[in-house]
Design a protein around this motif. Structure first.
Motif, PDB file in Angstrom:
ATOM      1  N   GLU A  74       9.119   4.478   1.070  1.00 13.77           N
ATOM      2  CA  GLU A  74       8.346   3.765   2.351  1.00 13.77           C
ATOM      3  C   GLU A  74       7.776   2.177   2.556  1.00 13.77           C
ATOM      4  OE1 GLU A  74       4.013   5.014   2.679  1.00 13.77           O
ATOM      5  OE2 GLU A  74       3.701   3.984   4.515  1.00 13.77           O
ATOM      6  N   GLY A  81       0.287  -1.632   0.252  1.00 15.66           N
ATOM      7  CA  GLY A  81      -0.021   0.477   0.188  1.00 15.66           C
ATOM      8  C   GLY A  81       0.888   1.443  -0.020  1.00 15.66           C
ATOM      9  N   ALA A  82       2.104   1.173  -0.019  1.00 11.05           N
ATOM     10  CA  ALA A  82       2.691   2.319  -0.064  1.00 11.05           C
ATOM     11  C   ALA A  82       2.440   2.931  -1.162  1.00 11.05           C
ATOM     12  CB  ALA A  82       4.433   1.619   0.016  1.00 11.05           C
ATOM     13  N   ALA A  83       2.656   4.273  -1.064  1.00  9.52           N
ATOM     14  CA  ALA A  83       2.398   5.485  -1.868  1.00  9.52           C
ATOM     15  C   ALA A  83       4.023   5.695  -2.284  1.00  9.52           C
ATOM     16  CB  ALA A  83       1.443   6.602  -1.768  1.00  9.52           C
TER      17      ALA A  83
END
Lengths: 451, 224
Positions: free
Chosen positions: A264, A258-260
């Motif tokens: 991250e 889910g990291a943008a």
């Protein structure tokens, strides 16, 4: 003879065998005794009868009486016969007596008891003669009649016992069955048990002979219950400990998905890998520990602990150097112990890893192996924070971790160390390090007996 | 929505914090029981995620302790202890939900939202006031069916006001809803966000109670 496999059958066979044996012996003795007494008595009667005939013949040698039959007075009479000869001639005989003399007496007179066959029948014959030797008397009796008396006596005395034998067998069967009933009861109780039911068998009024067996059985149940309980605890603890790293891996992987931002995602992926490493290490430790706790036999051979320590420290040195720690080994002289090299290496590695891991950067870790009069000692000292007395007491409990160490150890290392020490009959101790101020761990091996 | 995460495992704590943040939560992370209790007493959180095997003070003790003090915030126990007696004890001591590790982050977030909603007496997942509807799961807001773009803070502020519809929230309370530790709060931050919300959604929605704080007007004032 092959004994039956059942205790009941065995007892029954023995009891009945003995009873029949005793009974047969009694019968045999009775037979011999009665026969002897009967022979004595009847022989006495024969002799007496013969004597009477001799006396009578001597008194009245009378031509008129020649060949006259004696009257048949008793139902036993046909079984008794007599002949009286005077000067070689038959002068008197019973109806059932033959004409020929029962015994040869030509030339000289016959005398005493004889058993002969007349017309296919066995006769007991007593022969006697007068003083002048002119009168010869034979008195005979059928042997069969004696036997029938004998049988009658035996029948009356032993017959009831023969009849009683089946009843006795039945009674013995019942008694033996009653006697072994507690065994059957225990058997049934055991058969009906579920594998989980490990409470002791309680039997009120169990025979004292069964007490040792029941005690042994209950002792076994207790040990199995302990083993199962430790197994169950281990599984529960292991599951508990494995869930956390797995949860971490899952969470981090989801974060990565889910990291943008690239940073991250990288961070989460790194953390995922770290979690995998940790779970793998944990699984390895759990397996080691479970193998150790299963109490498998370990082949103990001569191992040079000093060489082993040098090897392990050499392997771990990069880890220490990463933390700017000074690590040193004092193990020059060979120190031989009887042990399992693989397990000992695991133990030393655990201890060295712990020392490095829980000591801050710049700390010193010292490993020493020494031999004092055969007692080999492995000592690890560090200049780390050490442990509180309370923590030292709890160290070695499965999954016990020192709080706030900031390290993600599983707390299994110590359990493993303790276990490995126990396999080698060695004693592991923790204390405050005298030389470096941190933690001091000492493993002392028993003195080697010179075989 | 600001929550407290109490988890001693560094990797899992890090993952949960990052994951929940991605899903729109403000997460404060503590690693031991005493800190967890301290924070729960000092701050107003929408909910807490509590591990049971915490150092210094067991999660169960923390829970029992705050419940005794009358702190009613929804608590989700996240633990590796899966035995039924453990679950029962956890719920009896005062947990609102009991989740065994490992857990899906989306599920955890959904459970947290549900707990918060129920704690505020809201039966519906979607919140609404006047012609404004807010979907906490999708983090979207519509006005009269038309999507309205809000910043994260504006959304959180509106969410807090909607959850507490009918009550007045002070500026401090709103700050606690909007900012986790270490985030610098400008002295007039709330006023600025309220100003932006009024500009986007109309001035009738958020009402100022002078000297106290802000509240939401559920019904439009009758225009006559």
């Amino acid at each position: 003879m092959k004994m039956p496999r059942s205790l009941q059958g065995r007892l029954l066979l023995l009891v009945l065998g003995l009873v029949v044996g005793v009974w047969l012996a009694t019968a045999a003795l009775t037979w011999i005794d009665v026969r002897h007494e009967l022979d004595e008595l009847l022989d006495g009667h024969l002799a007496q009868a013969a004597a009477l005939l001799v006396v009578q013949q001597a008194a009245e040698i009378d031509e008129d009486h020649r060949g006259v039959d004696a009257p048949t007075l008793h139902r036993y009479a046909p079984k008794v016969a007599f002949q009286v000869f005077h000067e070689g001639r038959l002068v008197q005989r019973s109806a059932n007596a033959p004409v020929e003399p029962m015994l040869e007496f030509t030339g000289r007179a016959a005398d005493g008891f004889n058993t002969i066959a007349i017309g296919g029948t066995a006769w007991r014959v007593f022969a006697t003669h007068g003083r002048e030797r002119d009168v010869q008397v034979f008195v005979g009796e059928q042997v069969a009649s004696r036997n029938s008396i004998l049988w009658a006596v035996l029948r009356s005395s032993l017959g009831p016992m023969l009849l009683a034998l089946p009843l006795l067998a039945l009674a013995a069967w019942w008694a033996v069955r009653q006697g072994v009933a507690p065994l059957r009861l225990v058997g049934r109780a055991l058969a009906q048990r579920s594998p989980q039911a490990l409470q002791p068998i309680a039997m009120k009024g169990a025979p004292s002979e069964m007490a040792p067996m029941l005690d042994a059985l209950n002792g076994l149940f207790e040990r199995i219950a302990e083993l199962l309980e430790s197994e169950r605890r281990f599984t529960a603890d292991a599951a508990h400990e494995l869930r956390t790293p797995i949860a971490a891996i899952r969470a981090q992987a989801q974060v990565a998905l889910g990291a943008a931002a690239e940073a991250e995602r990288r961070h989460a992926l790194q953390a995922t890998l770290q979690g995998c490493d940790r779970a793998a290490r944990l699984v390895e430790q759990l397996l080691t520990l479970s193998r150790l706790e299963a109490g498998a036999e370990h082949a103990l051979v001569a191992v040079d602990l000093a060489a082993l320590a040098r090897q392990v420290v050499a392997d771990a040195a990069p880890l220490a150097l990463d933390k700017q720690q000074a690590i040193e080994v004092d193990a020059t002289a060979p120190c031989t112990v009887r042990g399992d090299a693989t397990l000992l290496a695991v133990m030393i590695r655990n201890l060295v890893d712990n020392a490095i891991r829980y000591s801050p950067s710049g700390a010193t870790v010292k490993v020493a192996v020494s031999n004092a009069q055969g007692v080999v000692r492995l000592a690890l000292d560090d200049s780390g924070p050490g442990m509180s007395a309370a923590d030292m007491a709890r160290v070695g409990e499965r999954f016990f971790r020192v709080v706030g160490s900031g390290e993600d150890g599983s707390g299994l290392g110590w359990s493993i160390t303790r276990r490995i020490a126990a396999v080698h009959q060695a004693v592991a101790r923790v204390a405050r390090s005298q030389s470096l101020g941190g933690l001091s761990v000492e493993v002392e091996f028993p003195a080697e007996e010179m075989a | 929505m600001r929550i407290l995460l109490a988890e001693d495992d560094p990797l899992l704590g890090d993952g949960l914090r990052a994951g929940l943040r991605q899903l729109g939560f403000l997460v404060d992370w503590v690693r031991e029981g005493e800190a967890a209790e301290r924070e729960l007493r000092a701050q107003s959180y929408a909910a807490a995620v509590l591990d049971l095997g915490l150092p210094l003070k067991d999660g169960m003790d923390v829970l029992a302790s705050i419940r005794r003090s009358g702190i009613t915030l929804p608590v989700l126990v996240l633990t590796a202890r899966d035995a039924i007696p453990d679950r029962i004890r956890g719920l009896d001591v005062g947990a609102d939900d009991y989740v065994v590790k490992p857990v899906d982050l989306n599920e955890l977030a959904a459970r947290l939202r549900a707990l918060v909603r129920r704690a505020h007496g809201q039966p519906q997942e979607r919140l609404s006031a006047q012609d404004v509807a807010l979907d906490p799961a999708a983090r979207s807001v519509t006005q009269a069916g038309v999507p309205v773009i809000l910043s994260a803070r504006e959304f959180d502020l509106l969410h807090a006001l909607m959850l507490n519809a009918g009550r007045v929230l002070s500026r401090e309370q709103l700050e606690q809803h909007l900012y986790s530790w270490g985030q610098e709060v400008e002295s007039n931050a709330i006023e600025v966000h309220v100003h932006h919300l009024r500009r986007k959604l109309g001035s009738a929605l958020i009402q100022t109670v002078r000297g106290v704080g802000y509240t939401l007007a559920r019904e439009l004032p009758k225009a006559r």
